[in-house]
Design an enzyme around this catalytic site. Structure first.
Site, short mmCIF file in Angstrom:
data_model
loop_
_atom_site.label_atom_id
_atom_site.label_comp_id
_atom_site.label_asym_id
_atom_site.label_seq_id
_atom_site.Cartn_x
_atom_site.Cartn_y
_atom_site.Cartn_z
N CYS A 1 0.84 -1.22 0.00
CA CYS A 1 0.00 0.00 0.00
C CYS A 1 0.87 1.26 0.00
CB CYS A 1 -0.91 -0.04 1.23
SG CYS A 1 -1.85 1.47 1.53
N HIS A 2 0.26 2.38 -0.39
CA HIS A 2 1.00 3.65 -0.44
C HIS A 2 1.60 4.05 0.89
CE1 HIS A 2 -1.13 4.03 -4.23
NE2 HIS A 2 -0.13 4.80 -4.56
N THR A 3 0.91 3.71 1.97
CA THR A 3 1.41 4.14 3.28
C THR A 3 2.75 3.48 3.59
OG1 THR A 3 -0.89 4.27 3.89
CG2 THR A 3 0.67 4.50 5.66
N HIS B 1 0.99 -3.68 6.18
CA HIS B 1 -0.22 -3.59 7.01
C HIS B 1 -1.45 -4.15 6.29
CE1 HIS B 1 -0.23 0.03 4.56
NE2 HIS B 1 -1.54 0.10 4.72
N GLU B 2 -1.28 -4.70 5.07
CA GLU B 2 -2.47 -5.21 4.35
C GLU B 2 -2.43 -6.73 4.36
OE1 GLU B 2 -4.24 -2.26 1.10
OE2 GLU B 2 -3.45 -4.05 0.14
N CYS C 1 -11.59 -2.52 19.97
CA CYS C 1 -11.54 -3.15 21.30
C CYS C 1 -12.94 -3.51 21.76
CB CYS C 1 -10.84 -2.23 22.31
SG CYS C 1 -11.86 -0.86 22.91
N CYS D 1 -14.09 0.88 24.30
CA CYS D 1 -13.79 2.30 24.53
C CYS D 1 -14.99 3.15 24.08
CB CYS D 1 -12.51 2.71 23.80
SG CYS D 1 -12.69 2.82 22.01
N CYS E 1 -11.05 3.46 17.25
CA CYS E 1 -10.83 2.86 18.57
C CYS E 1 -9.66 3.54 19.27
CB CYS E 1 -10.54 1.37 18.40
SG CYS E 1 -10.11 0.54 19.94
N ARG F 1 -4.02 3.25 20.65
CA ARG F 1 -3.53 4.25 19.70
C ARG F 1 -2.13 4.78 20.00
NH1 ARG F 1 -7.00 6.03 16.00
NH2 ARG F 1 -6.37 7.98 15.06
N CYS G 1 -6.90 -2.91 4.11
CA CYS G 1 -6.71 -1.44 4.03
C CYS G 1 -7.48 -0.85 2.85
CB CYS G 1 -5.23 -1.08 3.97
SG CYS G 1 -4.97 0.70 3.85
N ARG H 1 -2.98 -3.14 -7.45
CA ARG H 1 -2.35 -3.65 -6.23
C ARG H 1 -1.43 -4.83 -6.53
NH1 ARG H 1 -2.83 -0.05 -3.01
NH2 ARG H 1 -3.62 -0.29 -0.90
N1 LIG Z 1 -8.33 7.15 4.84
C1 LIG Z 1 -7.66 6.00 4.95
O1 LIG Z 1 -7.78 5.28 5.94
C2 LIG Z 1 -6.78 5.59 3.82
C3 LIG Z 1 -6.39 4.26 3.65
C4 LIG Z 1 -5.63 3.91 2.53
C5 LIG Z 1 -5.24 4.87 1.63
N2 LIG Z 1 -5.60 6.18 1.83
C6 LIG Z 1 -5.25 7.26 0.90
O2 LIG Z 1 -6.19 7.25 -0.16
C7 LIG Z 1 -5.60 7.82 -1.31
C8 LIG Z 1 -5.81 6.90 -2.49
O3 LIG Z 1 -5.14 5.67 -2.30
P1 LIG Z 1 -4.95 4.67 -3.52
O4 LIG Z 1 -4.23 3.49 -3.01
O5 LIG Z 1 -6.25 4.47 -4.21
O6 LIG Z 1 -3.96 5.58 -4.42
P2 LIG Z 1 -3.62 5.57 -5.98
O7 LIG Z 1 -2.41 6.44 -6.12
O8 LIG Z 1 -3.56 4.20 -6.51
O9 LIG Z 1 -4.85 6.32 -6.65
C9 LIG Z 1 -4.96 7.69 -6.75
C10 LIG Z 1 -5.58 8.02 -8.10
O10 LIG Z 1 -5.83 9.41 -8.18
C11 LIG Z 1 -5.73 9.76 -9.54
N3 LIG Z 1 -5.59 11.21 -9.70
C12 LIG Z 1 -4.49 11.98 -9.65
N4 LIG Z 1 -4.79 13.27 -9.89
C13 LIG Z 1 -6.12 13.32 -10.12
C14 LIG Z 1 -7.01 14.36 -10.43
N5 LIG Z 1 -6.60 15.62 -10.57
N6 LIG Z 1 -8.32 14.05 -10.59
C15 LIG Z 1 -8.76 12.78 -10.46
N7 LIG Z 1 -7.94 11.75 -10.15
C16 LIG Z 1 -6.64 12.01 -9.99
C17 LIG Z 1 -4.52 8.98 -10.03
O11 LIG Z 1 -4.54 8.85 -11.43
C18 LIG Z 1 -4.71 7.65 -9.30
O12 LIG Z 1 -5.39 6.70 -10.10
C19 LIG Z 1 -4.14 8.06 -0.95
O13 LIG Z 1 -3.99 9.41 -0.56
C20 LIG Z 1 -3.91 7.15 0.22
O14 LIG Z 1 -2.86 7.58 1.04
C21 LIG Z 1 -6.37 6.53 2.90
ZN LIG Z 2 -2.83 1.06 3.52
ZN LIG Z 3 -12.08 0.68 21.15
#
Ligand SMILES: NC(=O)c1ccc[n+]([C@@H]2O[C@H](COP(=O)([O-])OP(=O)(O)OC[C@H]3O[C@@H](n4cnc5c(N)ncnc54)[C@H](O)[C@@H]3O)[C@@H](O)[C@H]2O)c1
Ligand SMILES: [Zn+2]
Ligand SMILES: [Zn+2]
Length: 368
Positions: free
Chosen positions: A40-42, A62-63, A92, A95, A106, A110, A169, A362
């Site tokens: 994953c990106h993180t 983490h995935e 949990c 909480c 949760c 944390r 994730c 992925r």
């Molecule tokens: N909230 C959470 O718990 C959580 C969990 C996992 C990931 N994330 C976040 O979610 C986001 C997406 O994750 P992902 O794995 O799908 O990433 P990813 O990079 O695979 O997808 C992002 C997409 O956005 C597109 N994009 C770029 N510029 C754009 C624009 N101007 N308009 C429209 N689309 C555009 C890209 O082409 C790409 O396909 C990331 O910021 C990631 O860190 C959040």
């Molecule tokens: Zn993730």
């Molecule tokens: Zn909890």
């Protein structure tokens, strides 16, 4: 025990797959043998050093999905042989936040998790007596992991690990943003910005909620094609004109629900502005860079638009990940097109390269 794991030794350097030591699970903890883990990106963000809260040495990942190998004292939520999905966002069940239906954040572990520790403040990972920290409380780029029982979701034993790991994730984050955070109503018009795993999950979530129209916006035609496969009724190449185009498509009004899954604050702003006057709800799932802020002209809010943030899609992991996996097993969620590459643990850095090049959605590491 000894096992192989991908260790972040130094920020900005490739992960080093090597043998490390993993101590036995303590009370409330569980030893899990990993079967599969998504990249994953993180993980990449932390490895790069861009995340100011990152730490090293640490075992990333983490995935994960795996099998419960052994349980520590007092463990009652899982048993040996269970197939489990790892939860960086635990549940949990006790909480204030777990007891409220309004959030999945949760509070139980944390602070220690953010430090790379297990809940008792110590680590189970080491090498030559030197401690190694647990990333996101999961550390699943490894043959085994020790995790608190409250951070494991027991899923159907029929669920194939190399598909179900993405529910740990990205996929659940997208599905949940539509199903649990926004709670999309049947017949709605939805717009999803971004067609990575999170955005494609949001498209699928809108479809499962019975949305009538689902517009997906991305820069890649290939990804927009995948969005159609997940249920998008319209697709559109993003850019500065995206809001105008969406207003045009919706009789000048905007969408009932918008979702942002790019992590770009300019796109978050578009998600707010493309939401409908009166009741439009803009849900932010993307993670922005450090210090970046989201600009909103207050008039958009006065006139009835709302903004929500969604961590792990608002999914209460132990309760709801198994439900999402069951819907996948029933054929309601199409995971196969989202898994592009199968890698070995030794190829973990290639997973980062593929992600960097946007080659597929992925990559999944399978443990032999
Ligand atoms: N909230 C959470 O718990 C959580 C969990 C996992 C990931 N994330 C976040 O979610 C986001 C997406 O994750 P992902 O794995 O799908 O990433 P990813 O990079 O695979 O997808 C992002 C997409 O956005 C597109 N994009 C770029 N510029 C754009 C624009 N101007 N308009 C429209 N689309 C555009 C890209 O082409 C790409 O396909 C990331 O910021 C990631 O860190 C959040
Ligand atoms: Zn993730
Ligand atoms: Zn909890």
């Amino acid at each position: 025990m000894k096992m192989r794991a991908a260790v972040l030794e130094e920020f900005g350097q490739p992960l080093q797959v090597q043998e490390v030591e993993l101590a036995d699970p303590k009370a409330g903890e569980v030893l899990v043998r990993l079967e599969a883990c998504g990249v994953c990106h993180t993980d990449m963000y932390t490895a790069s050093g861009a995340d100011p809260s990152g730490y090293a040495p640490a075992v990333l990942g983490h995935e994960g999905c795996g099998i419960v190998e052994r349980t520590g004292k007092g463990v009652s939520l899982v048993k040996e042989g269970d197939r489990v999905v790892t939860l960086f966002s635990p549940q949990c069940g006790k909480c204030e936040h777990c007891l409220s239906p309004r959030t999945n954040l949760c509070m139980a572990i944390r602070a220690e998790q953010n430090q790379g520790h297990l809940p008792d403040g110590t680590v189970r990972l080491s090498r030559d007596g030197e401690p190694i920290r647990h990333f996101m409380g999961t550390s699943t780029f490894a043959e085994y992991t020790v995790m608190p029982e409250i951070a494991l979701a027991v899923v159907s034993p029929e669920a194939p690990a190399d598909r179900v790991c993405v529910f740990a994730c990205g996929l659940s984050t997208g599905l949940g943003a539509a199903m649990y955070t926004a709670q999309v109503e049947p017949g709605s018009t939805c717009v999803v910005f971004g067609a990575g795993l999170v955005g494609l999950g949001a498209v699928a979530g809108c479809r499962l909620q019975g949305a009538e129209r689902i517009v997906c916006v991305d820069l890649s035609d290939e990804r927009l094609e995948l969005a159609r496969g997940q249920g998008a009724t319209d697709v559109m190449v993003g850019g500065p004109d995206a809001v105008d185009q969406i207003l045009e498509m919706t009789g000048g009004m905007g969408a009932d629900y918008t979702f942002e899954a790019t992590g770009i604050v300019k796109v978050m702003q578009q998600a707010v502005e493309a939401a409908r006057m009166g009741w439009g709800l803009a849900t932010m799932a993307g993670v922005a860079g450090k210090g970046e802020t989201l600009d909103i002209v207050p008039r958009f809010l006065i006139t009835g638009r709302r903004v929500a943030g969604s961590s792990f899609g608002g999914v209460k992991g132990r309760d709801q990940v198994p439900q999402l996996v069951d819907r996948y097993l029933k054929g309601e969620i199409d995971v196969d097109p989202l898994i592009s590459h199968s890698l070995s643990l030794d190829e973990v850095n290639r997973g980062f390269d593929l992600m960097h090049d946007q080659d597929g959605i992925r990559s999944v590491i399978s443990f032999g």
